[in-house]
Design a protein around this motif. Structure first.
Motif, PDB file in Angstrom:
ATOM      1  N   ASP A 153     -21.018 -98.784  22.150  1.00  0.00           N
ATOM      2  CA  ASP A 153     -21.474 -98.702  20.536  1.00  0.00           C
ATOM      3  C   ASP A 153     -20.140 -98.021  19.789  1.00  0.00           C
ATOM      4  OD1 ASP A 153     -22.743 -98.574  18.100  1.00  0.00           O
ATOM      5  OD2 ASP A 153     -23.794 -96.428  18.676  1.00  0.00           O
ATOM      6  N   THR A 154     -19.194 -98.900  19.653  1.00  0.00           N
ATOM      7  CA  THR A 154     -17.728 -98.344  19.227  1.00  0.00           C
ATOM      8  C   THR A 154     -17.588 -98.722  17.595  1.00  0.00           C
ATOM      9  OG1 THR A 154     -16.974-100.601  19.557  1.00  0.00           O
ATOM     10  CG2 THR A 154     -16.862 -98.822  21.564  1.00  0.00           C
ATOM     11  N   GLU A 155     -18.259 -99.625  16.979  1.00  0.00           N
ATOM     12  CA  GLU A 155     -17.937-100.065  15.516  1.00  0.00           C
ATOM     13  C   GLU A 155     -18.954 -99.807  14.733  1.00  0.00           C
ATOM     14  OE1 GLU A 155     -14.918-100.684  14.566  1.00  0.00           O
ATOM     15  OE2 GLU A 155     -14.146-100.698  16.607  1.00  0.00           O
TER      16      GLU A 155
ATOM     17  N   GLU B 271     -21.895-102.772  13.568  1.00  0.00           N
ATOM     18  CA  GLU B 271     -21.542-103.972  14.602  1.00  0.00           C
ATOM     19  C   GLU B 271     -22.674-103.861  15.539  1.00  0.00           C
ATOM     20  OE1 GLU B 271     -18.027-105.190  15.781  1.00  0.00           O
ATOM     21  OE2 GLU B 271     -17.034-104.642  13.705  1.00  0.00           O
TER      22      GLU B 271
END
Length: 95
Positions: A10-12, A15
């Motif tokens: 769950d980085t961006e 998104e």
């Protein structure tokens, strides 16, 4: 009941959230948020297991978190992302 380690990416912001299983190459799930990715994970496992069964194979046994931490190909992802345990078979399937 087996528990497979899932790595949640769950980085961006804004998104999709990706979730994948280090013990099951090519088995992944996703969702608009972490909750949805986790909710979809048992279905991804079921489809993966179904594909293996069609080829006359079974799901490999899950490795422990310590075993995965010792795997240089997985250790960085465990350190950098959220980890969850996904029950197999799902609790509602066992009823």
């Amino acid at each position: 009941m087996a528990q497979y380690v899932a790595i949640i990416e769950d980085t961006e912001p804004d998104e999709a959230v990706n979730l994948w299983f280090p013990d099951l190459p090519g088995c992944f799930s996703g969702g608009d948020d972490i909750d949805e990715a986790l909710e979809n994970a048992p279905e991804a496992l079921a489809l993966y297991a179904q594909d293996l069964a069609a080829d006359g194979r079974a799901l490999p046994p899950p490795r422990t978190l310590d075993e995965l931490k010792a795997d240089v190909d997985v250790a960085g992802d465990l350190r950098d992302h959220t980890v969850a345990l996904i029950e197999w078979p799902p609790l509602d399937a066992a009823e």
